[in-house]
Design a protein around this motif. Structure first.
Motif, PDB file in Angstrom:
ATOM      1  N   ARG A  78      -5.906  -7.246  -3.046  1.00 54.64           N
ATOM      2  CA  ARG A  78      -5.717  -8.136  -4.190  1.00 54.64           C
ATOM      3  C   ARG A  78      -6.567  -7.690  -5.372  1.00 54.64           C
ATOM      4  N   ARG A  79      -7.745  -7.167  -5.099  1.00 52.74           N
ATOM      5  CA  ARG A  79      -8.647  -6.755  -6.180  1.00 52.74           C
ATOM      6  C   ARG A  79      -8.225  -5.425  -6.792  1.00 52.74           C
ATOM      7  N   TYR A  80      -7.707  -4.517  -5.951  1.00 52.17           N
ATOM      8  CA  TYR A  80      -7.308  -3.185  -6.433  1.00 52.17           C
ATOM      9  C   TYR A  80      -5.851  -2.910  -6.027  1.00 52.17           C
ATOM     10  N   PRO A  81      -4.925  -3.604  -6.649  1.00 53.13           N
ATOM     11  CA  PRO A  81      -3.509  -3.450  -6.233  1.00 53.13           C
ATOM     12  C   PRO A  81      -2.959  -2.051  -6.489  1.00 53.13           C
ATOM     13  N   ALA A  82      -3.493  -1.331  -7.461  1.00 49.27           N
ATOM     14  CA  ALA A  82      -2.980   0.010  -7.771  1.00 49.27           C
ATOM     15  C   ALA A  82      -3.920   1.107  -7.260  1.00 49.27           C
ATOM     16  N   SER A  83      -4.792   0.782  -6.335  1.00 45.18           N
ATOM     17  CA  SER A  83      -5.785   1.735  -5.847  1.00 45.18           C
ATOM     18  C   SER A  83      -5.142   2.900  -5.101  1.00 45.18           C
ATOM     19  N   GLY A  84      -5.768   4.059  -5.209  1.00 44.00           N
ATOM     20  CA  GLY A  84      -5.312   5.205  -4.434  1.00 44.00           C
ATOM     21  C   GLY A  84      -5.493   4.982  -2.943  1.00 44.00           C
ATOM     22  N   TYR A  85      -6.379   4.047  -2.592  1.00 41.28           N
ATOM     23  CA  TYR A  85      -6.546   3.687  -1.181  1.00 41.28           C
ATOM     24  C   TYR A  85      -5.417   2.789  -0.681  1.00 41.28           C
ATOM     25  N   GLY A  86      -4.577   2.317  -1.598  1.00 37.39           N
ATOM     26  CA  GLY A  86      -3.585   1.296  -1.275  1.00 37.39           C
ATOM     27  C   GLY A  86      -2.768   1.549  -0.019  1.00 37.39           C
ATOM     28  N   PRO A  87      -2.098   2.704   0.108  1.00 37.10           N
ATOM     29  CA  PRO A  87      -1.302   2.947   1.321  1.00 37.10           C
ATOM     30  C   PRO A  87      -2.151   2.912   2.593  1.00 37.10           C
ATOM     31  N   SER A  88      -3.342   3.480   2.537  1.00 44.86           N
ATOM     32  CA  SER A  88      -4.223   3.458   3.716  1.00 44.86           C
ATOM     33  C   SER A  88      -4.660   2.030   4.024  1.00 44.86           C
ATOM     34  N   VAL A  89      -4.920   1.251   2.961  1.00 42.96           N
ATOM     35  CA  VAL A  89      -5.294  -0.149   3.159  1.00 42.96           C
ATOM     36  C   VAL A  89      -4.177  -0.897   3.886  1.00 42.96           C
ATOM     37  N   LEU A  90      -2.925  -0.678   3.481  1.00 42.96           N
ATOM     38  CA  LEU A  90      -1.791  -1.344   4.147  1.00 42.96           C
ATOM     39  C   LEU A  90      -1.699  -0.922   5.610  1.00 42.96           C
ATOM     40  N   PHE A  91      -1.921   0.350   5.875  1.00 40.23           N
ATOM     41  CA  PHE A  91      -1.832   0.840   7.249  1.00 40.23           C
ATOM     42  C   PHE A  91      -2.893   0.179   8.128  1.00 40.23           C
ATOM     43  N   TRP A  92      -4.148   0.157   7.645  1.00 41.83           N
ATOM     44  CA  TRP A  92      -5.211  -0.405   8.460  1.00 41.83           C
ATOM     45  C   TRP A  92      -5.177  -1.930   8.477  1.00 41.83           C
ATOM     46  N   LEU A  93      -4.637  -2.527   7.424  1.00 43.60           N
ATOM     47  CA  LEU A  93      -4.432  -3.973   7.446  1.00 43.60           C
ATOM     48  C   LEU A  93      -3.425  -4.334   8.538  1.00 43.60           C
ATOM     49  N   GLU A 129     -16.595  -0.431   3.658  1.00 45.90           N
ATOM     50  CA  GLU A 129     -17.142  -1.612   4.331  1.00 45.90           C
ATOM     51  C   GLU A 129     -16.097  -2.250   5.236  1.00 45.90           C
ATOM     52  N   ALA A 130     -14.881  -2.399   4.729  1.00 46.30           N
ATOM     53  CA  ALA A 130     -13.802  -2.985   5.536  1.00 46.30           C
ATOM     54  C   ALA A 130     -13.485  -2.115   6.752  1.00 46.30           C
ATOM     55  N   MET A 131     -13.482  -0.797   6.541  1.00 40.01           N
ATOM     56  CA  MET A 131     -13.196   0.103   7.661  1.00 40.01           C
ATOM     57  C   MET A 131     -14.302   0.032   8.711  1.00 40.01           C
ATOM     58  N   GLY A 132     -15.559  -0.139   8.268  1.00 38.30           N
ATOM     59  CA  GLY A 132     -16.657  -0.275   9.216  1.00 38.30           C
ATOM     60  C   GLY A 132     -16.480  -1.508  10.090  1.00 38.30           C
ATOM     61  N   VAL A 133     -16.076  -2.607   9.496  1.00 43.02           N
ATOM     62  CA  VAL A 133     -15.837  -3.838  10.260  1.00 43.02           C
ATOM     63  C   VAL A 133     -14.683  -3.631  11.239  1.00 43.02           C
ATOM     64  N   LEU A 134     -13.629  -2.931  10.800  1.00 46.00           N
ATOM     65  CA  LEU A 134     -12.479  -2.673  11.680  1.00 46.00           C
ATOM     66  C   LEU A 134     -12.899  -1.821  12.883  1.00 46.00           C
ATOM     67  N   ARG A 135     -13.740  -0.809  12.657  1.00 48.32           N
ATOM     68  CA  ARG A 135     -14.193   0.053  13.757  1.00 48.32           C
ATOM     69  C   ARG A 135     -15.014  -0.733  14.778  1.00 48.32           C
ATOM     70  N   GLN A 136     -15.649  -1.791  14.330  1.00 45.70           N
ATOM     71  CA  GLN A 136     -16.431  -2.625  15.235  1.00 45.70           C
ATOM     72  C   GLN A 136     -15.537  -3.534  16.084  1.00 45.70           C
ATOM     73  N   GLY A 137     -14.239  -3.535  15.784  1.00 46.30           N
ATOM     74  CA  GLY A 137     -13.308  -4.348  16.546  1.00 46.30           C
ATOM     75  C   GLY A 137     -13.187  -5.776  16.057  1.00 46.30           C
ATOM     76  N   ASN A 138     -13.777  -6.076  14.908  1.00 47.33           N
ATOM     77  CA  ASN A 138     -13.677  -7.426  14.344  1.00 47.33           C
ATOM     78  C   ASN A 138     -12.417  -7.462  13.483  1.00 47.33           C
ATOM     79  N   PHE A 139     -11.261  -7.650  14.149  1.00 46.22           N
ATOM     80  CA  PHE A 139      -9.968  -7.532  13.465  1.00 46.22           C
ATOM     81  C   PHE A 139      -9.750  -8.625  12.424  1.00 46.22           C
ATOM     82  N   ALA A 140     -10.172  -9.848  12.723  1.00 44.00           N
ATOM     83  CA  ALA A 140      -9.971 -10.955  11.778  1.00 44.00           C
ATOM     84  C   ALA A 140     -10.739 -10.704  10.479  1.00 44.00           C
ATOM     85  N   GLU A 141     -12.019 -10.331  10.598  1.00 43.17           N
ATOM     86  CA  GLU A 141     -12.817 -10.088   9.402  1.00 43.17           C
ATOM     87  C   GLU A 141     -12.317  -8.859   8.661  1.00 43.17           C
TER      88      GLU A 141
END
Length: 258
Positions: free
Chosen positions: A165-180, A143-155
């Motif tokens: 914050r919800r999944y601090p140990a997630s396997g997505y973690g490094p990718s989340v930091l990159f796209w954040l 869902e977050a990646m979909g919003v990012l692809r739409q160009g809504n950077f703030a959201e």
């Protein structure tokens, strides 16, 4: 004519013959005997007729009794057939109800299994890495990646931050930091972008996105007019990941920054 009557007639004829041959007083005596014989014969015949009538009546009673018993038996048989048909109908109804219950149980079991599968962690491959993730975890990331692809950077930054914050140990973690970091860069929050990219390199230096993260750090530093820091970051990238495509781009940028 019955044999007894023939016998009586013969006897009567014989008596009459004798009467004609005897004297008159003997004829009178013979007539009395003949009458007595006839009376006895009639009595015997009546008795036999009465016996036969009684026997016929008894047999008729027996036949009537047998007929009644047969009718009763037929009635019982029909009753049993009706009961059997009713039981067969009940059995068929029970079979249908059992089949319906089994179908409902199967549907419930499948539904429960499906819900369990939706809650159980599943194997996920993302950015060349394989890990386990909850279905809800994957949904929120996508869902977050979909919003990012739409160009809504703030959201997108808000959603990715909430995911972290919800999944601090997630396997997505490094990718989340990159796209954040990319979302923060997109809304010109360069300092926060640098922090996110650096957090990725520190947390997972062997991640496929790590070289790109350092290149993005250098871009953020350049936009902040800190060219000295940008050159250091580009040198760091070339040393740490010399065979990466990001290292090739870093060498080209260094040439422009000197």
């Amino acid at each position: 004519m019955f044999p007894l009557f023939r016998h009586a007639a013969g006897a009567l004829a014989l008596s009459l013959g004798l009467a004609l041959a005897l004297p008159s007083h003997a004829a009178l005596f013979s007539d009395d005997e003949a009458r007595k014989a006839i009376i006895d014969l009639r009595a015997k015949t009546e008795a036999e007729k009465t016996a036969r009538d009684a026997e016929a009546k008894a047999r008729a009673g027996e036949i009537a009794g047998l007929r009644d018993n047969l009718l009763s038996l037929n009635s019982q048989i029909e009753g049993l057939r009706a009961e059997l048909a009713a039981m067969r109908g009940q059995n068929e109804q029970l079979a249908r109800e059992v089949g319906e219950l089994q179908r409902v149980q199967k549907d419930i079991r499948q539904g429960v299994d499906e819900r369990i599968r939706k809650l159980e962690p599943q194997k996920v491959t993302h950015d060349g890495r394989e890990f386990m993730a909850d279905p809800e975890e994957t949904r929120l990331f996508e869902e977050a990646m979909g919003v990012l692809r739409q160009g809504n950077f703030a959201e997108a930054a808000n959603l990715l931050g909430a995911f972290q914050r919800r999944y601090p140990a997630s396997g997505y973690g490094p990718s989340v930091l990159f796209w954040l970091g990319n979302a923060q860069y997109g809304k010109r929050d360069y300092k926060e972008a640098i922090n996110s990219f650096r957090a990725l390199v520190s947390r997972a230096p062997d991640h496929p996105r790590a070289p790109e993260a350092l290149l993005s750090v250098a871009s953020s530093q350049s936009d902040l007019k800190d060219l000295k820091a940008a050159r250091r970051t580009l040198d760091e990238l070339i040393r740490a990941y010399p065979k990466s495509e990001a290292a090739v781009a870093a060498k080209e940028r260094l040439a422009t920054l000197r």
